[in-house]
Design an enzyme around this catalytic site. Structure first.
Site, short mmCIF file in Angstrom:
data_model
loop_
_atom_site.label_atom_id
_atom_site.label_comp_id
_atom_site.label_asym_id
_atom_site.label_seq_id
_atom_site.Cartn_x
_atom_site.Cartn_y
_atom_site.Cartn_z
N MET A 126 48.10 45.26 39.99
CA MET A 126 46.86 44.97 40.72
C MET A 126 46.33 43.60 40.30
O MET A 126 45.74 43.47 39.23
CB MET A 126 45.82 46.05 40.43
N CYS A 127 46.60 42.62 41.10
CA CYS A 127 46.11 41.28 40.76
C CYS A 127 44.86 40.96 41.55
O CYS A 127 44.86 40.98 42.78
CB CYS A 127 47.17 40.22 41.06
#
Lengths: 269, 269
Positions: free
Chosen positions: A1-2
Site C-alpha cells: 500500500m503506497c
C-alpha cells in the site's frame, strides 16, 4: 500500500513511474480508492493535480503519464479516506502560499485530536475540507509563519525550518501515525513514523528513501517499471514502500530528512 | 481576443466550449500564447489547471475537453504576458485560501503602480510570481481578510463583499484596465473596465455577460459550437468578447456583478 511518494532532483525530471505504480496500488482492487494528487514544482510555483477518485481509473493520471510536466520536486499522495468524505477538498496534497512560496503537504496516518486548537493552534491558514491531514498542514504552516514573515523576501535557514518541522512532527506523533512529506518549494522535508497495516498486525516502516545523489552512473531502473526521463544527476526518492529492487533504506520512527535538489542536506533521528 | 471567461450555474455543468474557443483565440496564430488556466469549483474547493504555454497547442486543454470535471463555477484565463516572464507562477487564475475557502482571481489589463505597497497594502497573502495581476489578487484578498476573519465560520454578507470588491476595483481602475473575475467559492464577482486593442485605437468594452437565469427553455447553443453539458437550469456566462450569436450584454466601465448559482444577485454601476 503506497500512499506517499516524493522525488527531488537537481535537473527537471519527468516522473511517469510513480503515478502508474501508485495508480496500480490505488485501484481498481486496492484500498486506496478515495483520491490521488500530485504537486509538480516548477520555477517557484507548483501545479497541483488532484481527483477525488481512484487513480487506477483516472483519465487525468493517464494524461500525466503521457504528458506529465518536467519537475525538480514532486509530492504525490494516494488517499484512503479516514476522516472526511470523498471530495476534492479532502484530497491531498494540500497547498497553500506562505512567504510568497507554494507550500505542499501530504500525510499518511490518522491524527485524532489534531482539531484541538489549543494544543494545535492555527496561523493564517484554515482548512477547506474536514480531514485531519489538512488541519495538520495548516498547523505546520502556522508554526512556520513567523520564520517566513521575519525574513521578508529571504529564505529562512534550512536548520531553522527543520527544527520547526521536527517540533511539529513530534507533537503529531503523539496523536497517531504522522508520516508526511512537506515542501516549501526550496526543500523537501520528510518525516517518518510507523504505518499500521489495514488488516492489523505489527506496525510497519512508515517511509523508505532511495538516495541516488552520489551515483556515478545513470541508474538502470528499466527492470522496475520506473520511467524517470532525465539526465544523469543527483536524485532522491521517498515512498511508503520500496518501489524497485534497489536498496531503499527504511526510515526510523521520528526520523527527519531535509532534501534539496536531489541531495539529503540534513538527517535527524 | 478573449482572455477572461466565467460560468456560474445552479447545477453542475461540463464546460467544453469555452476552452476550445479560448484555445482557438490563444494560438497558434493568436497573441495570447503565454499561458492559460481554469479553476473548476466543486464542493467548496477548486481544481486549478494551468500551463505556461499556448492553450491552442495544449494536451491538457484537449484532455479537459474530453474529461473536464462538472462544476457549478468556472473561471478561466488566457494569458498574453505583459508583466512577468512566461512561467507557471505568472499564469492565471491565481488561487489562495482565505477563511477556509478557495478564492480564485483572474485579471485582464495592465496595472502599473499596483506594486506600491503604501497605496495597495497586502494582507497575509504574498505574490509567488512577478505579475501585476497577482499583486492585485493579493491586495484584494488583503482587503477581504477582515471580513472573512471577523465572521469566523460564517460567510459574510454578499453586499459587504461587493462593497469591498467595488472599492478595490475603483482603486485599480486608476492604474489601468482592471477587468477581473473573482470568486470566493460562494459568489462570482465580476468587475468590468475597458479593453485596449493591441493594434491601438479606441478602447473597447471590457466584459460581456450572457444571463440565462430566467430562460424557460433549454437554450439552443448548437449553432455556436458551445457544448455545455447540463440540465435545464439557471446559467450565467461572462467573457471578454461575445462567444455566441446570443444577446450578450456589454458591461459598462466600473460595473460590478455578483453572481451565485447562475443568477445575478447584485448589479452595481
Amino acid at each position: 500500500m503506497c500512499e506517499l511518494f516524493a522525488m527531488s532532483s537537481r535537473a527537471p525530471t519527468s516522473v511517469s513511474f510513480s503515478l502508474t505504480r501508485l495508480a496500480r496500488r490505488g485501484g481498481p482492487e486496492g484500498l486506496n480508492r478515495d483520491g490521488w494528487g500530485v504537486a509538480f514544482y516548477t520555477g517557484g510555483d507548483a501545479l497541483l493535480l488532484r481527483e477525488p477518485a481512484a487513480a487506477g481509473e483516472s483519465e487525468l493520471v493517464r494524461h500525466i503519464e503521457r504528458h506529465g510536466p518536467p519537475s525538480e520536486l514532486v509530492i504525490s499522495h494516494i488517499r484512503q479516506a479516514s476522516f472526511g468524505e470523498r471530495a476534492l477538498r479532502n484530497t491531498q496534497p494540500f497547498m497553500r502560499e506562505l512567504g510568497g512560496r507554494a507550500h505542499a503537504f501530504a500525510h499518511n496516518g490518522d491524527l485524532p485530536g489534531i482539531d484541538n486548537a489549543s494544543a494545535f493552534p492555527l496561523g493564517h491558514h484554515r482548512p477547506i475540507g474536514e480531514s485531519d491531514s489538512e488541519i495538520a498542514c495548516c498547523y505546520l504552516l502556522g508554526q512556520m509563519q513567523g520564520l517566513w514573515e521575519a525574513v521578508a523576501s529571504e529564505v529562512p535557514a534550512v536548520a531553522d525550518r527543520a527544527d520547526l518541522v521536527a517540533e511539529c512532527a513530534a507533537r503529531m506523533r503523539m496523536l497517531g501515525p504522522a508520516n508526511f512529506l512537506y515542501s516549501d518549494g526550496d526543500v523537501l522535508f520528510v518525516h517518518a513514523d510507523r504505518r499500521f497495516p489495514p488488516d492489523g498486525g505489527e506496525p510497519l516502516v512508515g517511509l523508505y528513501v532511495l538516495d541516488r545523489s552520489c551515483e556515478e552512473e545513470v541508474p538502470d531502473l528499466s527492470g522496475s517499471g520506473v520511467i524517470l526521463t532525465t539526465v544523469q544527476q543527483a536524485l532522491t526518492l521517498v515512498a511508503s514502500v520500496p518501489l524497485t529492487d534497489e536498496p531503499w533504506q527504511p526510515l526510523a520512527r521520528g526520523e527527519i530528512l531535509a532534501i534539496r535538489q536531489g541531495r539529503i542536506l540534513e538527517r535527524r533521528s
